[in-house]
Design a protein around this motif. Sequence first.
Motif, PDB file in Angstrom:
ATOM      1  N   VAL A 263       1.036  -1.439  -0.022  1.00 40.80           N
ATOM      2  CA  VAL A 263      -0.117   0.086  -0.280  1.00 40.80           C
ATOM      3  C   VAL A 263       1.015   1.392  -0.136  1.00 40.80           C
ATOM      4  CG1 VAL A 263      -1.746   1.075   0.939  1.00 40.80           C
ATOM      5  CG2 VAL A 263      -1.744  -1.556   1.233  1.00 40.80           C
ATOM      6  N   ASN A 264       0.861   1.601  -1.300  1.00 41.29           N
ATOM      7  CA  ASN A 264       1.795   3.385  -0.958  1.00 41.29           C
ATOM      8  C   ASN A 264       0.840   4.301  -0.648  1.00 41.29           C
ATOM      9  OD1 ASN A 264       4.040   4.433  -2.918  1.00 41.29           O
ATOM     10  ND2 ASN A 264       2.376   5.418  -3.076  1.00 41.29           N
ATOM     11  N   ILE A 265       0.875   5.193   0.120  1.00 34.44           N
ATOM     12  CA  ILE A 265       0.680   5.757   1.289  1.00 34.44           C
ATOM     13  C   ILE A 265       1.350   7.496   0.842  1.00 34.44           C
ATOM     14  CG2 ILE A 265      -0.439   7.520   3.492  1.00 34.44           C
ATOM     15  CD1 ILE A 265      -0.650   4.577   4.637  1.00 34.44           C
ATOM     16  N   GLY A 266       1.098   8.479  -0.443  1.00 35.66           N
ATOM     17  CA  GLY A 266       1.393  10.274  -0.303  1.00 35.66           C
ATOM     18  C   GLY A 266       0.262  10.297  -0.791  1.00 35.66           C
ATOM     19  N   ILE A 267       0.489  11.858  -1.085  1.00 34.53           N
ATOM     20  CA  ILE A 267      -0.271  12.233  -2.148  1.00 34.53           C
ATOM     21  C   ILE A 267       0.130  13.635  -3.208  1.00 34.53           C
ATOM     22  CG2 ILE A 267      -0.479  14.190  -0.646  1.00 34.53           C
ATOM     23  CD1 ILE A 267      -3.491  14.145  -0.856  1.00 34.53           C
ATOM     24  N   GLY A 268      -0.341  13.429  -4.098  1.00 35.97           N
ATOM     25  CA  GLY A 268      -0.152  14.660  -4.997  1.00 35.97           C
ATOM     26  C   GLY A 268       0.789  13.898  -5.829  1.00 35.97           C
ATOM     27  N   GLY A 269       2.472  14.835  -5.670  1.00 34.43           N
ATOM     28  CA  GLY A 269       3.512  13.618  -6.701  1.00 34.43           C
ATOM     29  C   GLY A 269       3.756  12.475  -6.183  1.00 34.43           C
ATOM     30  N   SER A 270       3.670  12.129  -5.084  1.00 33.66           N
ATOM     31  CA  SER A 270       3.744  11.047  -4.187  1.00 33.66           C
ATOM     32  C   SER A 270       2.997  10.257  -4.633  1.00 33.66           C
ATOM     33  CB  SER A 270       4.111  11.193  -2.830  1.00 33.66           C
ATOM     34  OG  SER A 270       5.366  12.370  -2.508  1.00 33.66           O
ATOM     35  N   ASP A 271       2.182  10.015  -5.115  1.00 31.53           N
ATOM     36  CA  ASP A 271       0.701   9.327  -5.078  1.00 31.53           C
ATOM     37  C   ASP A 271       0.591   8.903  -6.870  1.00 31.53           C
ATOM     38  OD1 ASP A 271      -1.762   7.578  -4.722  1.00 31.53           O
ATOM     39  OD2 ASP A 271      -2.355   9.417  -5.939  1.00 31.53           O
ATOM     40  N   LEU A 272       0.672  10.405  -7.365  1.00 28.47           N
ATOM     41  CA  LEU A 272      -0.137  10.604  -9.124  1.00 28.47           C
ATOM     42  C   LEU A 272       0.561   9.238 -10.026  1.00 28.47           C
ATOM     43  CD1 LEU A 272      -1.876  14.160  -8.605  1.00 28.47           C
ATOM     44  CD2 LEU A 272      -2.927  11.906  -9.470  1.00 28.47           C
ATOM     45  N   GLY A 273       1.647   9.766  -9.913  1.00 25.68           N
ATOM     46  CA  GLY A 273       2.792   8.756 -10.940  1.00 25.68           C
ATOM     47  C   GLY A 273       2.915   7.606 -10.362  1.00 25.68           C
ATOM     48  N   PRO A 274       3.091   7.262  -8.943  1.00 28.18           N
ATOM     49  CA  PRO A 274       3.356   5.415  -9.504  1.00 28.18           C
ATOM     50  C   PRO A 274       2.046   5.011  -9.546  1.00 28.18           C
ATOM     51  CG  PRO A 274       4.071   6.729  -7.605  1.00 28.18           C
ATOM     52  CD  PRO A 274       3.842   7.892  -8.541  1.00 28.18           C
ATOM     53  N   ALA A 275       0.677   5.654  -8.863  1.00 29.57           N
ATOM     54  CA  ALA A 275      -0.939   5.527  -9.697  1.00 29.57           C
ATOM     55  C   ALA A 275      -1.362   5.564 -11.166  1.00 29.57           C
ATOM     56  CB  ALA A 275      -1.832   5.987  -8.050  1.00 29.57           C
ATOM     57  N   MET A 276      -0.896   6.187 -10.928  1.00 31.33           N
ATOM     58  CA  MET A 276      -0.824   6.414 -12.877  1.00 31.33           C
ATOM     59  C   MET A 276      -0.333   5.290 -13.409  1.00 31.33           C
ATOM     60  SD  MET A 276       0.603   6.837 -16.268  1.00 31.33           S
ATOM     61  CE  MET A 276       1.305   8.113 -15.898  1.00 31.33           C
ATOM     62  N   VAL A 277       1.013   5.301 -13.501  1.00 34.62           N
ATOM     63  CA  VAL A 277       2.124   4.056 -14.048  1.00 34.62           C
ATOM     64  C   VAL A 277       1.488   2.155 -13.069  1.00 34.62           C
ATOM     65  CG1 VAL A 277       4.277   3.024 -14.402  1.00 34.62           C
ATOM     66  CG2 VAL A 277       4.248   5.447 -13.912  1.00 34.62           C
ATOM     67  N   TYR A 278       1.525   2.593 -12.391  1.00 38.74           N
ATOM     68  CA  TYR A 278       0.900   1.038 -11.680  1.00 38.74           C
ATOM     69  C   TYR A 278       0.067   0.367 -12.454  1.00 38.74           C
ATOM     70  CZ  TYR A 278      -1.309  -2.755  -8.731  1.00 38.74           C
ATOM     71  OH  TYR A 278      -1.429  -3.946  -8.261  1.00 38.74           O
ATOM     72  N   GLU A 279      -1.321   1.391 -12.185  1.00 39.34           N
ATOM     73  CA  GLU A 279      -2.945   0.892 -13.496  1.00 39.34           C
ATOM     74  C   GLU A 279      -2.364   0.574 -14.980  1.00 39.34           C
ATOM     75  OE1 GLU A 279      -5.457   0.898 -12.882  1.00 39.34           O
ATOM     76  OE2 GLU A 279      -5.024   0.985 -11.029  1.00 39.34           O
TER      77      GLU A 279
END
Length: 555
Positions: A149-165
Motif C-alpha cells: 500500500v502506497n501512502i502519499g499525495i500529489g507527486g507521491s501518489d499520482l505518478g506511481p498510481a498512474m504507472v501501476y494502472e
Amino acid sequence: MTLIDATQTSAWEKLSQIAKTFQPDLAAWFESDPNRCERLTFQAAELHVDLSKNLITPEVEAALIELGKTVELEAKRDAMFAGEKINTTENRAVLHTALRRPNKDTLRVDGSDVIPAVHEVLGQVYDFAEKVRDGRWVGVTGKPIETVVNIGIGGSDLGPAMVYEALKPYVKPGLECRFISNIDPTDVAQKTAYLNPETTLFIIVSKTFTTLETLTNARLARDWLLRKLKEQGAPSGTDAIKAHFVAVSTALEKVADFGIDTANTFGFWDWVGGRYSVSSAVGTILAVALGKENFADFLNGLNAVDTHFATTPLERNVPALMGLLNVWYVNFMKATSHAVLPYAQSLHRFAAYLQQLTMESNGKGVRLDGSPATSATGEVFWGEPGTNGQHAFYQLIHQGTQLIPADFIAVANPAYALQDGTTDVHSLFLSNFFAQTKALAFGKSEAQVRAEGTPEAIVPARVFAGNKPTTSIMAPALTPSVVGQLIALYEHITFTQGVVWGINSFDQWGVELGKELAIQIAGAVCGDEQILAAQDQSTKALISYYLANRIPSVD
Ligand code: F6P
C-alpha cells in the motif's frame, strides 16, 4: 539566464498578425499539400507523433520555431539538464532527468557527481523490491508480502498510481498494490478493508514527511496494522512497524520519529520536484510490482525521450513542437483547455497525473523576476480514455463553441488480444481513434448533411464544422518503456511552455495558502469559539452548518 518577454519578440508579433486573419482549413491544407502528413509526423524514441491535424500552416510553424529560438528554449533546456538552479524561488536545480541517466554518466551539481548517488539509491530500491517479490521480506509473523500500500499525495501518489494502472499486465501475479492519498477517512477505511495485516506492507512516500494528508493516513494505517495484529495475537510493537512500514523521503529524522527503520528508507534530493518524482525512489512500489527489469525499462524510456529533447533540433523536437503548439492555441487561438484522450484503458489515470504535472507547473501568474505574466499561461488539462469520452463529452469538442486541442494516444498492440467472433476488438477500438481525429479535422458540411436527406430544419444541428485540432500519438505497445516515454514527453512539453511564458514551472506556492488555512480552521472545527468567530461570514456559516449537522462518532 536572461528572462525574455516572449510578447515583445518579433516572432510573437508575427503570430499575432497571422492570428488576426487566420482561417483554418485542414481539408484544403491537406488537399494542396500531399506531404503535409509526412512533413508533420515525427518520431521521439518509439513514439510516432502526427501533428498534421493541428491548425498550423508552414508560416505558423516557422514563427513558432522562431519564438522557441528567440526565448532561448535550447539554452534554457541545456541549463536544466546541466543542473543549473533554474527553480529560482526555491534556489534549486531541476534534475529529474538525472534520475534516469545511465550509471556511466557524470553530472556535477554543487561540486559532487549526482549520478553515483542516483544509482546507489536505485540499487537499494531494487534490493528491497527483489526481497519483497521473492518472499525474503516477511511480515512480523514470518509471512511473505501479498499487498503493498502506497501512502502519499500529489507527486507521491499520482505518478506511481498512474504507472501501476498503465502496466498492470506486468505486475507480479499474486501481488496487489493499493494507493491511499486522500485525507478523507473513506480512503484509508476502504483501502485497508479486508486486508490481512500479516501480509501487508505500507510504503509511506513523502518528500518532506510533513504533508498533513500523508502523515495522518500513515498514522491511521499504523493504528490499523497494530490493532489488527493484536486482535490476531501477533506481535504488535515496534518490530511490527519495522516489518510492515518502509518510507521514501528526504527527511530521515522525521521518518525515524514515526518508527520506520531508516535502513528501510529510500532517499531522493531537493532537485526532484514532487510532480517530477516518479522516476526517483518515489517509484519504489513500481519496482516491487513490476520487478527490476521492467522498472529499468521504464527509466530507459524516460531517458530516451530526455535524450531526444536534449539533442534534437527544434524543427524535429517533438516535446518542443508540442509545447510551442500549445502556446499557439492558448495565446493566439484563445484555447483555455487541452484534452488528453488515451485510447488505452490502462491509461485511465493519465489525465489525472498530467493535471498535476502541467497545472501545478504552469499555473503561474508571475514571471521569473516576480513581475506579472505578460500573456495567458497554464491551460486546464483534462481527459478520459476513449471510447468512454466519446459517449460523454466529445459532443462539446465536436460542436461546442470553444476550441479544445486534443491529444489522442493509442498503441498498435493491446495487452489483451480479444476476438468478438471474427472481429479483433482492438482493431475495432482503434477504428474509433482514427475516426474521431478524422471527424474532428474534416467535419461534415451542410451539403453532405442535406445530401443524406436530412430535414432542412435540423441540418444546422447535424453539421460538423471540422478544423478541431488534434495530435495523434501512437506506439507499438504500452510497455514500461513507452509509459516512461509518454511521461518524459509531457514533462518537456510543460517545460517548453513555461520557458515561453517566462515562469518558474518548478515551484508551487499556490498550494500553500489553503494548507495553512486548513490547519488554522481545524481549531474552529474542533470547537474553538474564538477561531470560529474570527472567520469571514461565509466560512463561519459553513463551519456552523457542519458543526450543527455532524453526528459525533461513537468511538
Ligand atoms: O500539493 C503540493 C505538494 O507539495 C506537491 O507538489 C507534492 O507532490 C505533494 O504536495 C506531496 O508532497 P510530499 O511528497 O512532500 O508529501
